[in-house]
Design a protein around this motif. Structure first.
Motif, mmCIF file in Angstrom:
data_model
loop_
_atom_site.group_PDB
_atom_site.id
_atom_site.type_symbol
_atom_site.label_atom_id
_atom_site.label_comp_id
_atom_site.label_asym_id
_atom_site.label_seq_id
_atom_site.Cartn_x
_atom_site.Cartn_y
_atom_site.Cartn_z
ATOM 1 N N MET A 249 0.824 -1.198 0.000
ATOM 2 C CA MET A 249 0.000 0.000 0.000
ATOM 3 C C MET A 249 0.866 1.259 0.000
ATOM 4 N N ALA B 186 -6.481 -0.644 11.488
ATOM 5 C CA ALA B 186 -7.222 -1.296 10.412
ATOM 6 C C ALA B 186 -8.320 -2.173 10.987
ATOM 7 N N LEU C 156 -10.697 -5.354 9.760
ATOM 8 C CA LEU C 156 -10.857 -6.371 8.728
ATOM 9 C C LEU C 156 -12.211 -7.045 8.889
ATOM 10 N N LEU D 116 3.298 -1.038 4.179
ATOM 11 C CA LEU D 116 2.170 -1.893 4.520
ATOM 12 C C LEU D 116 1.875 -2.881 3.385
ATOM 13 N N ILE E 33 0.178 -6.198 1.817
ATOM 14 C CA ILE E 33 -1.036 -6.968 2.018
ATOM 15 C C ILE E 33 -1.052 -8.082 0.976
ATOM 16 N N SER F 102 -3.559 -11.442 4.789
ATOM 17 C CA SER F 102 -2.540 -10.980 5.720
ATOM 18 C C SER F 102 -2.225 -9.518 5.473
ATOM 19 N N ILE F 103 -2.323 -8.734 6.526
ATOM 20 C CA ILE F 103 -1.943 -7.326 6.499
ATOM 21 C C ILE F 103 -0.725 -7.209 7.414
ATOM 22 N N GLU F 104 0.382 -6.690 6.896
ATOM 23 C CA GLU F 104 1.660 -6.780 7.596
ATOM 24 C C GLU F 104 2.300 -5.400 7.788
#
Length: 89
Positions: A20, A30, A32, A51, A53, A61-63
């Protein structure tokens, strides 16, 4: 903002990955969606460095990444908090 995938992910090989674009100094917060919960909220007490994803037929998965530079002997801390909401408050 909001992230919406325009197609379903049916298998593990059917996937997507994106990093992102974020403004410097953006705090991480965030929510989800989830098929069995009202939502999952993930918050960090740090500004995002980047970020990534990714998603496939089984996983989303958002990291959030943090960037810190420390001098010798200097300490820091940070946290991620996960809230699993079962019902609408």
């Amino acid at each position: 903002g909001c992230i919406r995938f325009v197609r379903p992910f049916l298998t593990m090989k059917d996937d997507a990955f994106v990093v992102m674009e974020i403004d410097p100094g953006t705090p991480f917060d965030a929510i989800l969606s989830h098929p069995c919960l009202v939502g999952i909220r993930i918050r960090g007490d740090f500004d995002l460095a980047r970020l990534p994803i990714w998603a496939n037929g089984n996983t989303f998965s958002i990291e959030p990444y943090i960037h810190r530079s420390l001098r010798t002997g200097e300490e820091t801390d940070w946290s991620l908090t996960y809230e699993f909401e079962r019902e609408i408050p």
